[in-house]
Structure formats: structure tokens, C-alpha cells
Write a protein that holds these residues in place. Structure first.
Motif, mmCIF file in Angstrom:
data_model
loop_
_atom_site.group_PDB
_atom_site.id
_atom_site.type_symbol
_atom_site.label_atom_id
_atom_site.label_comp_id
_atom_site.label_asym_id
_atom_site.label_seq_id
_atom_site.Cartn_x
_atom_site.Cartn_y
_atom_site.Cartn_z
ATOM 1 N N TYR A 313 43.755 33.465 38.464
ATOM 2 C CA TYR A 313 43.486 32.583 37.326
ATOM 3 C C TYR A 313 44.734 32.432 36.460
ATOM 4 N N LEU A 314 45.156 31.196 36.261
ATOM 5 C CA LEU A 314 46.336 30.922 35.452
ATOM 6 C C LEU A 314 46.121 31.280 33.984
ATOM 7 N N ASP A 320 44.579 29.492 24.742
ATOM 8 C CA ASP A 320 44.924 28.082 24.885
ATOM 9 C C ASP A 320 46.367 27.867 24.443
ATOM 10 N N GLY A 321 47.076 27.098 25.241
ATOM 11 C CA GLY A 321 48.482 26.830 24.947
ATOM 12 C C GLY A 321 49.437 27.831 25.558
ATOM 13 N N GLN A 322 48.896 28.942 26.083
ATOM 14 C CA GLN A 322 49.733 29.977 26.691
ATOM 15 C C GLN A 322 49.767 29.885 28.210
ATOM 16 N N TRP A 323 49.065 28.892 28.772
ATOM 17 C CA TRP A 323 49.039 28.800 30.229
ATOM 18 C C TRP A 323 49.183 27.352 30.663
ATOM 19 N N LEU A 324 49.648 27.203 31.886
ATOM 20 C CA LEU A 324 49.952 25.886 32.447
ATOM 21 C C LEU A 324 48.963 25.587 33.562
ATOM 22 N N PRO A 325 48.178 24.513 33.455
ATOM 23 C CA PRO A 325 47.216 24.195 34.517
ATOM 24 C C PRO A 325 47.903 23.876 35.839
ATOM 25 N N ASN A 326 47.114 23.937 36.921
ATOM 26 C CA ASN A 326 47.664 23.567 38.230
ATOM 27 C C ASN A 326 47.746 22.049 38.363
ATOM 28 N N GLU A 327 48.206 21.571 39.495
ATOM 29 C CA GLU A 327 48.447 20.138 39.667
ATOM 30 C C GLU A 327 47.192 19.296 39.566
ATOM 31 N N GLY A 330 43.338 22.291 36.884
ATOM 32 C CA GLY A 330 42.449 23.447 36.874
ATOM 33 C C GLY A 330 43.147 24.733 36.502
ATOM 34 N N ARG A 331 42.351 25.808 36.409
ATOM 35 C CA ARG A 331 42.865 27.125 36.017
ATOM 36 C C ARG A 331 43.169 28.018 37.200
ATOM 37 N N GLU A 332 42.919 27.541 38.433
ATOM 38 C CA GLU A 332 43.151 28.357 39.618
ATOM 39 C C GLU A 332 44.638 28.360 39.974
ATOM 40 N N ASN A 333 45.146 29.538 40.295
ATOM 41 C CA ASN A 333 46.543 29.656 40.725
ATOM 42 C C ASN A 333 46.598 29.387 42.229
ATOM 43 N N LEU A 334 46.854 28.139 42.587
ATOM 44 C CA LEU A 334 46.810 27.733 43.989
ATOM 45 C C LEU A 334 47.905 28.404 44.808
ATOM 46 N N ASP A 335 49.029 28.710 44.175
ATOM 47 C CA ASP A 335 50.109 29.410 44.884
ATOM 48 C C ASP A 335 49.689 30.835 45.231
ATOM 49 N N ALA A 336 49.002 31.502 44.296
ATOM 50 C CA ALA A 336 48.522 32.860 44.574
ATOM 51 C C ALA A 336 47.452 32.841 45.649
ATOM 52 N N VAL A 337 46.592 31.843 45.630
ATOM 53 C CA VAL A 337 45.576 31.718 46.679
ATOM 54 C C VAL A 337 46.246 31.614 48.040
#
Length: 626
Positions: A313-314, A320-327, A330-337
Motif C-alpha cells: 500500500y502506497l 493525505d499529501g504524503q503519498w503518491l498514487p499509482n498510474e 489507486g493506493r496499491e504499489n504495483l511495483d511491489a506487487v
């Protein structure tokens, strides 16, 4: 003996550049070359990945104050040099002139051995260990682990018994684990870490074991010895984040190399660490190679992957404001997946029978599914753990009104392949020990601990217990002291230890308790809502048709002539009663046989009247001729 490796060749450099070199440790790091010590071609080749560096030098106790420059191998980001006359045991570091024009002194990211803090030097090391576990490894590859008992004893190697090195620990731990009947040991991270208070979870060397407990070959000896005693070894592994120490991975070549370049993804606010850039192929490769290294070079039977939730999870631990959504927003870290899928696929392809276990605390779908999921073998069941400990921590008279805490988790018990983890996380940070979390007097605490363990061993899922839980450690765990084994002079604590050993013996012996641990066919409720007594009862079924009935009375009263529904009439035998005097209980048992008659009860065709101890668990099996 380790096979001698060659320096990075053209194919190696190509694979490194693409992030596909699964055996990265065979070409990076420090490798001894040559023959006799007086042969001028004998020495050590050093290789390091630093693609944005302007210069790289190696400095050690063999350079006499000077530094030896490395050459850049074209197009790969790898720097290399061969230094004659260097032998095992030599300490070294890399001086890296970063892209920002600043020199940094860095430890080798692929060092095989390290000096203890505050030195933090890397150490040239070549394994001389000869393995004796070929039969174990062959059996592991053939085993159908899903249908076998897996009972894990979780250990912090430095505090299980302070003052022991890996070799001494090997013998003491093997004796204890085999006496207690556990199938596996799981070691909290033994990867090198500078701060003991992190318990190994802030790793600075992903290919070297901690020097505090001995050499890398001492750790190999521990694994080999445990294998020889029939005990598997799981290693806790931490790919989610790393500390900011100036001399380690952070800004290794003057740029965010291992960490994500965007601070909203790089900074980990919960632990003050940095998260890896899982979108960079070379970084995924580094971590994947680390995992395979512990399996291949140290014969680990599995990896428990720490803090998977924080990787997925990103917005984990971020406002709020401390994280960057995926492309996709969403909040899922697709690179980590992607990395986790690559990790599991590579381990299973290269090492059949080796387990990869996720510590994941949410309802992320398919953590243990290879078909569109993450592909882990097992996942810690955090929901079960929370509800179960919440229930057992209640005062006895209150439990009847909260029996749903033990029931609701069955609704998702087979949504993943679960480990029931009573882990180190549950006996620290003011939570108290398992013993301390139980209510009442010492006799009540002992009875509650015994019933908690018996419920856990009967419930579907593989088992894990942190050290000290097996005998009722009273004080909360601290890495700064050994376990309080003097408690075993008390019959209540000695009884808990005997119970643990008996639970493990039954778990191994009775197919009903392990052959269908992970599938719905292995579990049926007898009664999940007895409002009058608060008693819960269920059946465990083996793949061979064998059956075990578990009856749980977590309340304050002994229940005489409690009628429980059973799948068949005839003689049933009480194989376990947590109130047995041999366990330190009061003796509210069912000696001899229990006679089940053709009286339908609780939806079953037969039933038996049994005696249920207060805060106790009873296991019954059909008393069939052997």
C-alpha cells in the motif's frame, strides 16, 4: 565448500543491466581467486554496482592507507578490480565519488561477512563449510507440505539464551525443539544489522549474517545441525525497507539508487527508514538474489517475508499529501506487487519445497494464490490472532458473551493458506507475555494459557509460537535478557511445557490435525453457539477419514455431564485434556473411555456426556482397535 565463482562476464553484465541476474552474489561482492597464497595471481576481485558514480575505490587493511581504484565495466553500472595478495578475513570498504560530487565511504551491499558495529567494514569471506543435509534437501523437494504438520518455534537467536554463538545455539536449540516436538525453527532476522534493538528488522547487509553470533559458516553449521536433527529452518527476511545509515545503502552512488527517488515513496514515516524502489529492475534483482542467496548458500527451508502490508500500500502509515498514487490513481504499489510475484515464482522454480510466508495484515486478495495473486505459500492469520488473544484476555465470566470472537474467523479460515502465529509481536511493547495477558490468579493464568495453546493446535492452520510461550514466560520479552527458564521449577510452568510437547506429538501423529489443515473439508462445527454455557465444539477431519472432536470451555465453571454431538456412536478416547494433573491442572478429566450413544445432539447422530474443566479444552478421538 562453496564453488569458486568467476568475475562478471559479458552475459553477467547483460543480465545485471536488465535486472535478471538471479545469482547476483556470484559476480558482485568480494571473491577469492587463484591458488596458493604465494601465487601472484591469488587475491580477491571486488565488484560493485554504482551506475551513477564518477569514481569508485576500494580501501582496506590491505591497501596500507591508500585506495585502489576500480574500473567501470562499460554499459553495466558495475565497477571491478582484482587486488592480488588479499586473503579471507581482510576488511574493506568502497569509497564512492557520487554523481553529486561528494565522496562517501560505503560498505559492500553484497558483502558475505561484516564487522560488528561500530566498525561496519565489509569482510572478505569464503565458505569452507561442508554440508551434510543432502537427504533432507531431497526429502524437502518431494514433500507435500500442505498435508504435513508444520509447527514453528520462533526464536530471537541473541536472547533465547544470551552468550551463545551460532554453533553453541545449534546444539542447545536442537535439543529443546526436538524435546518440545516442533517441526521448524524460525529465526528473527539474522541478516546483519547495526542496532540490536531493531531485532534484525533494520537490515544493512542483505547477504551477510550478523557478526554478533559468529561467522557465516557458524550459521551454516546451525542450519546443518538442525536439519540433521529433523528440524526445518525458516529465516525472517526484510525486503520492505532499510535504514538510512550513511555507510550503507542510502544514496549509495550519490543518487537515490536503492530507495525510490520520490520522497513520498522513499520515506517510511512509521520506522524512519527508506523503502526500496521496486520499480527499478536492478533493485528488484538485488532483493530477489538476496532471497535466493539465503536459500542456496544457507539451505533455508523458507523465508518469512516481513511487513508485506507496508509494501503493498502506497499510503501505508502516511497521511493525505504524503503519498503518491499509482498510474491508475489507486493506493496499491504495483511495483511491489510485481516484485512479490517475481520472488515467489523464482523461489518455487528454483527450490521446490521451500516455503515463502507473508506477514500481511489486510484482506488483500490472493496472497497465497499463484493464479493472479501474489503466490505466497502461507500467510500469517492476523485476524484470528487478534480475536483469539482478545477473547483469552477477558475475565472468565465475561467470555460467554464474547464467544463470537472465536467463531467469526472461521468465515475466512480457508480464504488463504494460513499460519496461526502467536509471534514475538504479541509479547512486546507493553502487551505483556502470553501468560501475563491471561486473567486471574497464577492457576487461572496457567489454565488459560494451556487452553489457548490447545485451541490453537486444534484450529485449522499451521502453527507458530514465539519462544517462552511454550512454558509460560511471565515477563514481557526483551532482547536484552535470556528467557526465564528458572520458571520450569514451578509445576504450573513445567506443566505448560509438557502440554506443548504433547500438543506437538498429537499434531504430528493424528492425520485429522494436519492432513487437511488448509482446506474446508478438514473442519466442521459441532456447535458454534451454545448460549447457556458458551462452550464451542468442532470436528477436525483427516484425508484418511479419521476424526477428532475438540470441545472448548473458556468459562469459569467445571461442567459435569456436558453433552456433545459426535459423528458416530461407540467408545471415544480423551487424548488430551488441558486440566490433567500432569500439566499442572486440577484433574477434571474423563479417564478411560467416553461412551457415545445413538442420541442425536447438536445436529449429529450420536452424543456423549463428558466432563469439561473450567477454562479447559478436551480432545476426543474414536477408540478404535490398533
Amino acid at each position: 565448500m562453496s564453488v569458486e565463482t568467476s568475475g562478471p562476464g559479458e552475459l553477467d553484465l547483460h543480465l545485471i543491466g536488465e535486472g535478471r541476474h538471479e545469482r547476483l552474489w556470484t559476480v558482485l561482492g568480494a571473491h577469492r581467486r587463484g591458488g596458493a597464497p604465494d601465487d601472484p595471481t591469488t587475491g580477491v576481485s571486488f565488484a560493485v554496482w554504482a551506475p551513477n558514480a564518477r569514481q569508485v575505490q576500494v580501501r582496506g587493511d590491505f591497501t596500507r592507507g591508500a585506495a585502489c581504484p576500480l574500473r567501470r565495466l562499460a554499459g553495466s553500472g558495475v565497477w571491478e578490480v582484482f587486488v592480488p595478495g588479499v586473503a579471507d578475513g581482510a576488511r574493506y570498504r568502497f569509497d564512492v565519488l557520487g554523481a553529486d560530487g561528494r565522496w562517501r565511504t560505503k560498505a559492500d551491499p553484497v558483502a558475505f561477512a561484516v564487522q560488528p558495529p561500530p566498525d561496519n567494514s565489509s569482510v572478505v569471506f569464503t565458505s569452507e563449510h561442508t554440508w551434510h543435509d543432502a537427504d533432507w534437501i531431497a526429502r524437502r523437494a518431494r514433500a507435500a507440505w500442505q498435508r504435513e504438520p508444520i509447527s514453528v518455534y520462533e526464536v530471537h537467536a541473541g536472547s533465547w539464551s544470551q552468550g551463545l554463538d551460532f554453533r553453541e545455539l545449534a546444539h542447545r536449540l536442537a535439543d529443546h525443539v526436538t524435546d518440545a516436538g516442533f517441526t521448524h525453527v524460525e529465526l528473527l532476522p539474522v541478516t546483519a544489522h547495526p542496532f540490536g534493538g531493531s531485532w534484525g528488522y533494520q537490515v544493512t547487509s542483505y547477504f551477510a549474517p550478523t557478526p554478533w553470533l559468529g561467522s557465516p559458516d557458524d550459521l551454516r553449521y546451525l542450519v546443518d545441525h538442525l536439519h540433521g536433527r529433523g528440524v526445518g529452518v525458516l529465516l525472517d527476511w526484510v525486503p520492505g525497507h532499510f535504514p538510512r545509515d550513511e555507510w550503507a545503502l542510502a544514496r549509495f552512488d550519490g543518487t537515490p539508487l536503492y530507495e525510490h527517488p520520490d520522497p513520498r515513496r522513499a520515506d517510511h514515516p512509521e520506522w524512519g527508514t527508506l523503502t526500496f524502489d521496486f520499480g527499478r529492475p536492478e533493485v528488484r534483482n538485488f532483493l530477489l538474489a538476496s532471497a535466493l542467496h539465503w536459500i542456496e548458500e544457507f539451505h533455508a527451508d523458507g523465508l518469512r517475508v516481513d511487513a508485506v502490508t507496508s509494501m503493498l500500500y502506497l499510503d501505508y502509515a502516511r497521511q493525505d499529501g504524503q503519498w503518491l498514487p499509482n498510474e491508475h490513481g489507486g493506493r496499491e504499489n504495483l511495483d511491489a506487487v510485481r516484485f512479490l510475484r517475481e520472488l515467489n515464482e523464482a523461489v518455487h522454480r528454483n527450490h521446490p519445497g521451500v516455503l515463502v510466508i507473508a506477514e500481511e495484515a489486510t484482506a488483500w486478495p490472493g496472497v497465497t494464490s499463484a493464479d493472479g495473486g501474489l503466490g505466497f505459500d502461507l500467510k500469517w492469520n492476523m485476524g484470528w490472532m487478534h480475536d483469539t488473544l482478545s477473547h483469552w484476555g477477558r475475565d472468565l465470566p465475561q467470555r460467554r458473551a464474547h464467544s463470537r470472537e472465536l467463531v467469526d474467523s472461521v468465515s475466512y479460515a480457508f480464504s488463504e493458506r494460513f499460519v496461526l502465529a502467536l509471534s514475538h509481536d504479541e509479547v512486546v511493547h507493553g502487551k505483556g507475555s502470553l501468560w501475563g495477558r491471561m486473567p486471574g490468579s497464577d492457576r487461572d493464568k496457567a489454565a488459560c494459557l494451556r487452553s489457548l495453546l490447545a485451541f490453537t493446535w486444534a484450529y485449522p492452520g499451521k502453527k507458530l509460537l514465539f519462544m517462552g510461550g511454550e512454558f509460560g514466560q511471565v515477563r514481557e520479552w526483551s532482547h536484552e535478557r535470556s528467557l526465564d527458564r528458572d520458571l520450569l521449577a514451578d509445576p504450573l510452568h513445567a506443566g505448560a511445557a509438557r502440554l506443548t510437547a504433547e500438543l506437538n506429538a498429537h499434531y504430528r501423529r493424528l492425520p485429522a490435525l494436519h492432513t487437511q489443515d488448509l482446506v474446508p473439508a478438514g473442519f466442521e462445527w459441532i456447535d458454534d453457539r451454545d448460549p447457556a454455557s458458551g462452550v464451542l465444539s468442532f470436528l477436525r477431519w483427516g484425508s484418511d477419514g479419521s476424526v477428532l472432536a475438540c470441545v472448548v470451555n473458556s468459562g469459569p465453571d467445571v461442567l459435569e455431564h456436558y453433552r456433545v454431538g459426535l459423528p458416530r456412536s461407540g467408545r471415544w478416547r480423551e487424548v488430551l485434556n488441558t486440566d490433567a494433573r500432569s500439566f499442572g491442572g486440577d484433574g477434571a478429566t474423563n479417564p478411560g473411555a467416553v461412551e457415545a450413544v445413538d442420541l442425536p445432539w447438536q445436529g449429529r447422530p450420536a452424543s456423549a456426556a463428558i466432563r469439561l474443566p473450567r477454562c479447559g479444552v478436551v480432545w476426543l478421538v474414536p477408540d478404535e482397535p490398533v
